[in-house]
Design an enzyme around this catalytic site. Structure first.
Site, mmCIF file in Angstrom:
data_model
loop_
_atom_site.group_PDB
_atom_site.id
_atom_site.type_symbol
_atom_site.label_atom_id
_atom_site.label_comp_id
_atom_site.label_asym_id
_atom_site.label_seq_id
_atom_site.Cartn_x
_atom_site.Cartn_y
_atom_site.Cartn_z
ATOM 1 N N LYS A 127 0.828 -1.206 0.000
ATOM 2 C CA LYS A 127 0.000 0.000 0.000
ATOM 3 C C LYS A 127 0.868 1.264 0.000
ATOM 4 C CE LYS A 127 -3.941 -2.198 2.354
ATOM 5 N NZ LYS A 127 -4.921 -2.077 3.484
ATOM 6 N N TYR A 179 -12.319 -1.450 -3.878
ATOM 7 C CA TYR A 179 -12.884 -1.719 -2.547
ATOM 8 C C TYR A 179 -14.410 -1.594 -2.537
ATOM 9 C CZ TYR A 179 -8.447 -2.024 0.045
ATOM 10 O OH TYR A 179 -7.234 -2.429 0.569
ATOM 11 N N PHE A 229 -15.362 3.469 7.002
ATOM 12 C CA PHE A 229 -13.985 3.837 6.650
ATOM 13 C C PHE A 229 -13.746 3.904 5.135
ATOM 14 C CE2 PHE A 229 -14.064 -0.775 7.611
ATOM 15 C CZ PHE A 229 -13.615 -1.312 6.407
ATOM 16 N N ARG A 274 -1.995 -14.355 3.810
ATOM 17 C CA ARG A 274 -2.711 -13.637 4.880
ATOM 18 C C ARG A 274 -2.032 -13.891 6.236
ATOM 19 N NH1 ARG A 274 -7.328 -10.602 3.606
ATOM 20 N NH2 ARG A 274 -7.692 -10.430 5.834
ATOM 21 N N THR A 294 -5.939 -7.626 10.230
ATOM 22 C CA THR A 294 -6.220 -6.287 9.713
ATOM 23 C C THR A 294 -5.772 -5.216 10.700
ATOM 24 O OG1 THR A 294 -8.169 -7.214 8.629
ATOM 25 C CG2 THR A 294 -8.039 -4.799 8.794
ATOM 26 N N ARG A 329 2.164 -6.841 9.340
ATOM 27 C CA ARG A 329 1.372 -5.762 9.948
ATOM 28 C C ARG A 329 1.784 -5.505 11.396
ATOM 29 N NH1 ARG A 329 -4.402 -7.399 7.126
ATOM 30 N NH2 ARG A 329 -4.309 -5.919 5.394
ATOM 31 N N HIS A 350 -2.006 -5.432 1.391
ATOM 32 C CA HIS A 350 -3.327 -6.017 1.113
ATOM 33 C C HIS A 350 -3.125 -7.441 0.610
ATOM 34 C CE1 HIS A 350 -7.330 -6.643 -0.645
ATOM 35 N NE2 HIS A 350 -6.669 -7.237 -1.631
HETATM 36 P P1 IDP Z 1 -8.037 -6.881 5.169
HETATM 37 O O1 IDP Z 1 -7.181 -5.872 4.423
HETATM 38 O O2 IDP Z 1 -7.288 -7.485 6.316
HETATM 39 O O3 IDP Z 1 -8.675 -7.907 4.255
HETATM 40 P P2 IDP Z 1 -10.648 -5.579 5.290
HETATM 41 O O4 IDP Z 1 -11.655 -5.798 6.375
HETATM 42 O O5 IDP Z 1 -10.914 -6.189 3.958
HETATM 43 O O6 IDP Z 1 -9.226 -6.049 5.864
HETATM 44 O O7 IDP Z 1 -10.479 -4.010 5.144
HETATM 45 C C1 IDP Z 1 -9.806 -3.469 4.030
HETATM 46 C C2 IDP Z 1 -8.880 -2.379 4.513
HETATM 47 O O8 IDP Z 1 -9.670 -1.325 5.064
HETATM 48 C C3 IDP Z 1 -7.933 -2.774 5.656
HETATM 49 O O9 IDP Z 1 -6.765 -3.435 5.224
HETATM 50 C C4 IDP Z 1 -7.624 -1.424 6.263
HETATM 51 O O10 IDP Z 1 -6.682 -0.697 5.455
HETATM 52 C C5 IDP Z 1 -8.982 -0.732 6.150
HETATM 53 N N1 IDP Z 1 -9.800 -0.920 7.352
HETATM 54 C C6 IDP Z 1 -10.427 -2.051 7.770
HETATM 55 N N2 IDP Z 1 -11.101 -1.871 8.918
HETATM 56 C C7 IDP Z 1 -10.910 -0.557 9.225
HETATM 57 C C8 IDP Z 1 -11.355 0.259 10.318
HETATM 58 O O11 IDP Z 1 -12.074 -0.173 11.232
HETATM 59 N N3 IDP Z 1 -10.935 1.573 10.301
HETATM 60 C C9 IDP Z 1 -10.143 2.087 9.311
HETATM 61 N N4 IDP Z 1 -9.714 1.347 8.279
HETATM 62 C C10 IDP Z 1 -10.085 0.037 8.240
HETATM 63 MG MG MG Z 2 -10.067 -7.628 2.770
#
Ligand code: IDP
Ligand code: MG
Length: 138
Positions: free
Chosen positions: A9, A49, A57, A85, A91, A102, A115
């Site tokens: 990212k 997304y 968010f 993963r 996350t 992470r 990601h």
């Molecule tokens: P992932 O990247 O682990 O699959 P997802 O739930 O798909 O997680 O969320 C996509 C991206 O959105 C996350 O990697 C993060 O950058 C952002 N994100 C997820 N949850 C939150 C949150 O609660 N607050 C702010 N950003 C979030």
């Molecule tokens: Mg995701």
């Protein structure tokens, strides 16, 4: 054999973590079969997304993802979706396991460096979003 989409990212690129992430992929035998640097427009980030469109968010996330260059890669291997993963970690970096990308490098739940696709169907959509078949080398 499975494929997954990996993104370093904009925070990861900005902070000089491209090599660190790729080193970890290679050390874990995740084969890179496509790679390029991109700078997403806001609209491209919104399309990528789209599944999160209703989330609070979404606006901030798509602004962040279009804020600078990112590196997109296709990885291939047995169970590569889950294995990548695992390398990434949860996350929320505060909940991520020790030694994950992470846990070690994320600074924020949003700015979490990497990601990875979460299932075969999303991987297929996400790979096709950034790569055509001629760009995938194997
Ligand atoms: P992932 O990247 O682990 O699959 P997802 O739930 O798909 O997680 O969320 C996509 C991206 O959105 C996350 O990697 C993060 O950058 C952002 N994100 C997820 N949850 C939150 C949150 O609660 N607050 C702010 N950003 C979030
Ligand atoms: Mg995701």
């Amino acid at each position: 054999m499975e494929r997954t989409l990996s993104i370093i990212k904009p925070d990861g690129v900005e902070r000089g973590l491209i090599g660190e992430v790729i080193k970890r992929l290679e050390a874990d035998d995740l084969k890179i079969i496509a790679m390029k640097m991109i700078h997403m427009t806001k609209a491209q980030a919104e399309g990528f997304y789209a599944v999160h469109k209703q989330r609070p968010f979404f606006e901030s996330l798509t602004t962040f993802m279009s804020s600078g260059p990112a590196v997109v890669m296709v990885l291939e291997g047995e169970n590569v979706i889950g294995r990548y993963r695992e390398l990434m970690g949860a996350t929320n970096y505060k909940e991520a396991a020790e030694g994950t990308i992470r846990k070690e490098f994320a600074t924020d739940i949003e700015k979490n460096v990497v990601h990875g696709s979460d299932a075969p169907q999303t991987a297929a959509f996400e790979i096709a979003y950034f790569f055509n078949s001629f760009e995938i080398v194997r």
